[in-house]
Design a protein around this motif. Structure first.
Motif, PDB file in Angstrom:
ATOM      1  N   TRP A   1       0.881  -1.166   0.000  1.00 30.13           N
ATOM      2  CA  TRP A   1       0.000   0.000   0.000  1.00 30.13           C
ATOM      3  C   TRP A   1       0.925   1.224   0.000  1.00 30.13           C
TER       4      TRP A   1
ATOM      5  N   LEU B   1      -3.284  -7.551  -1.261  1.00 26.57           N
ATOM      6  CA  LEU B   1      -3.412  -6.086  -1.274  1.00 26.57           C
ATOM      7  C   LEU B   1      -2.362  -5.468  -2.189  1.00 26.57           C
ATOM      8  N   ARG B   2      -2.795  -4.676  -3.136  1.00 24.01           N
ATOM      9  CA  ARG B   2      -1.865  -3.899  -3.971  1.00 24.01           C
ATOM     10  C   ARG B   2      -2.561  -2.581  -4.262  1.00 24.01           C
ATOM     11  N   ARG B   3      -2.246  -1.593  -3.487  1.00 21.46           N
ATOM     12  CA  ARG B   3      -2.931  -0.322  -3.627  1.00 21.46           C
ATOM     13  C   ARG B   3      -1.893   0.793  -3.724  1.00 21.46           C
TER      14      ARG B   3
ATOM     15  N   GLU C   1      -1.840   4.787  -4.436  1.00 15.24           N
ATOM     16  CA  GLU C   1      -2.770   5.897  -4.615  1.00 15.24           C
ATOM     17  C   GLU C   1      -2.117   7.214  -4.218  1.00 15.24           C
TER      18      GLU C   1
ATOM     19  N   HIS D   1      -9.594  -4.849   5.251  1.00 12.69           N
ATOM     20  CA  HIS D   1      -9.196  -5.497   3.998  1.00 12.69           C
ATOM     21  C   HIS D   1      -9.098  -7.013   4.188  1.00 12.69           C
TER      22      HIS D   1
ATOM     23  N   ARG E   1     -12.023   9.520   1.604  1.00  9.76           N
ATOM     24  CA  ARG E   1     -12.333   9.082   0.238  1.00  9.76           C
ATOM     25  C   ARG E   1     -13.770   9.441  -0.118  1.00  9.76           C
TER      26      ARG E   1
ATOM     27  N   GLU F   1     -15.434  -3.345  -1.732  1.00 10.91           N
ATOM     28  CA  GLU F   1     -14.646  -2.101  -1.706  1.00 10.91           C
ATOM     29  C   GLU F   1     -15.084  -1.195  -0.563  1.00 10.91           C
TER      30      GLU F   1
ATOM     31  N   ASP G   1     -12.647  -0.076   2.436  1.00 12.32           N
ATOM     32  CA  ASP G   1     -12.308   1.340   2.569  1.00 12.32           C
ATOM     33  C   ASP G   1     -12.935   1.986   3.798  1.00 12.32           C
TER      34      ASP G   1
END
Ligand SMILES: C[S@@+](CC[C@H](N)C(=O)[O-])C[C@H]1O[C@@H](n2cnc3c(N)ncnc32)[C@H](O)[C@@H]1O
Length: 504
Positions: free
Chosen positions: A307, A374-376, A378, A399, A447, A496, A500
């Motif tokens: 992340w 997890l691969r985020r 941003e 998550h 968000r 999602e 989140d």
């Protein structure tokens, strides 16, 4: 060879000094100098604080003048401010030098307070004196005190109770001090002997436990070991030849090599479930800022959850100006030196086709079993919820929860819209139905998610009573949509929203 750092006090002297400093807190410093001077101090201007502190003769004013503001105080005043240690004791430890009835600080020493989940931590942290106080250029092996990046890393660190923690590039030991609050064991490393001496002093002064200090570069001192948490504010400042270089911020490795090697290799020292949290800069060549990070992650032999939050991007000229100013190299002080170093930066970045330099925070985690989920990557430039580490703990837990749930389990759960979530609608004023429906978070990363009518109806019904499946079926009937289509459309959206933090 003398390191020119404070000597390690024996436990009795450390106890005595800690007792002397007990009332010299962050609040006490503010009370001595006042708010205006505190604000000026945060801009590296010491004069307002000096003037205010000289008007007071309390022990707190003496300590503030001496150790924070680089002022000379009378030896008798220091004796009064440190009754158990005395001016001679402070000189023996190497905190001050005495001459002609006056004391002058040899180090920066300051109170530090951090609000944690379980209360306030109060410490005193010694480091080298900064340029604002001495007026002189920093030495190349300067040991940094608590800076903005130190606080960013401390604030983003996940503070759950943990086994072994590695603080890589400990400097004055600030991250290790924090870690000592929630870790069974702390290992702090640095390439700089001076930094390790300061960290040892701060550990002793604060009776902060028995963390081990190891000299060496990057992961060398801990090869073959595993940690549950690695924290690092590494020397990530990209520094070409010909630009001012300081050990605390520049690694000597060209470009962003130090951060790339850390991202690619830190997985090798993570225990299963262990996390690494670090700050870094990355050089951006192509269109996408994520390219270098994707490449570094791909080079990691251990597959990792990742992340990354990019907080800022500067072009090469902005980057050069920022770090030259930070080094005290300005056109006002010496135009020729400034321009030569500025050009060195531009030439260096241009030679590698760098269009921008990103700054941000990286969280990596070794999955407990199986493949990463997890691969985020941003971007988020706005303010972060404080403490951000608590948010990360909750976000990773959310998550993990959704990642482990089947679609059927997800639909069988009664979700609740989080308390900080609000709904916004936009559209032409004369139009009955809004064109845009947005869900916005007040906490976390703030968000927002745009919703269609079905998702808006779904979230609006998430009061913890009905299961997701029950709401989906009711919505399907209401909107005259086949139930199967409604369910398959909602399931990824629910995943999602839970991950989140919109739904709990
Ligand atoms: C930016 S300072 C961070 C200090 C402290 N951890 C903090 O958060 O404020 C980076 C530290 O990394 C150390 N360092 C520089 N090169 C290193 C290397 N190759 N291996 C380990 N530490 C290094 C420096 O001496 C310095 O203490």
């Amino acid at each position: 060879m003398s390191l020119d750092t404070p000597a390690l006090p024996d436990p009795a002297s450390a106890d005595a000094l800690r007792g002397d400093l007990a009332d010299w807190t962050v609040d006490a410093v503010e009370a001595v100098v006042g708010e205006r001077a505190m604000r000026a101090f945060s801009r590296e201007q010491v004069l307002p604080a000096r003037l205010a502190a000289r008007a007071s003769s309390t022990p707190q004013a003496t300590l503030t003048r001496l150790f924070l503001l680089g002022d000379t105080v009378a030896t008798s005043e220091l004796d009064a401010a440190l009754p158990a240690t005395g001016a001679d004791g402070a000189a023996r430890i190497g905190l001050v030098e005495l001459s002609g009835g006056e004391a002058r600080a040899r180090v920066d020493l300051r109170p530090y307070a951090a609000i944690e989940d379980d209360g306030e931590s109060r410490w005193w942290v010694a480091s080298d004196q900064g340029e604002a106080v001495t007026g002189a250029r920093l030495r190349a092996d300067h040991v940094l005190g608590i800076g903005g990046a130190s606080l960013t890393l401390a604030g983003m660190t996940m503070r759950a109770p943990v086994g072994r923690v590695l603080d890589l590039g400990t400097g004055c030991g600030i991250q290790a001090l924090h870690a000592s609050r929630h870790a069974a064991e702390v290992v702090a490393t640095d390439i700089s002997r001076r930094a390790l001496a300061y960290a040892a002093f701060n550990r002793a002064l604060n009776a902060a436990g028995a963390w081990s200090l190891r000299e060496g570069s990057m992961l060398e001192p801990v090869a073959g070991e595993e940690f549950d948490l690695v924290v690092s504010n590494p020397p990530f400042v990209i520094t070409p030849e010909g630009a001012p270089s300081f050990e605390y911020r520049a690694s000597g490795v060209p470009g962003d090599g130090i951060v790339s090697s850390l991202v690619s290799s830190v997985g090798g020292v993570l225990a299963p479930g262990g996390a690494a949290q670090m700050l870094g800069n990355w050089e951006i060549r192509g269109e996408s800022w994520t390219e270098p990070l994707e490449a570094w992650l791909a080079a990691s032999p251990a597959p990792l959850d990742a992340w990354v939050i990019e907080r800022d991007e500067l072009d090469a000229a902005e980057y050069a100006e920022t770090w030259l100013r930070d080094a005290g190299v300005t056109p006002e002080r010496g135009r020729a030196e400034f321009e030569a170093a500025y050009q060195a930066y531009l030439t260096d970045f241009d030679s590698r086709g760098v269009r921008a330099i990103g700054f941000g925070m990286v969280l990596l985690r070794r999955p407990v079993g199986g493949a990463p989920t997890l691969r985020r990557l941003e971007q988020h430039e706005g303010p972060l919820q404080e403490p951000f580490g608590g948010y990360l703990v909750a976000a990773l837990a959310a998550h993990d929860r959704v990642a482990s749930m089947s679609d059927a389990e997800l639909l069988d759960t009664a979700w609740t819209a989080a308390a900080d979530v609000t709904r916004e609608s936009y559209g032409p004023v004369l139009q009955a139905d809004p064109s845009y429906l947005l869900l916005r978070q007040g906490a976390g990363l703030g968000r927002s998610v745009s919703m269609d009518t079905a998702l808006a109806g779904f979230v609006g019904a998430c009061d913890g009573e009905l299961t997701a499946g029950q709401i989906a079926h009711a919505l399907a009937a209401l909107l005259d949509v086949p139930a199967g289509a409604m369910l398959s459309g909602l399931v990824p959206a629910i995943r999602e929203l839970v991950a989140d933090g919109f739904l709990a």
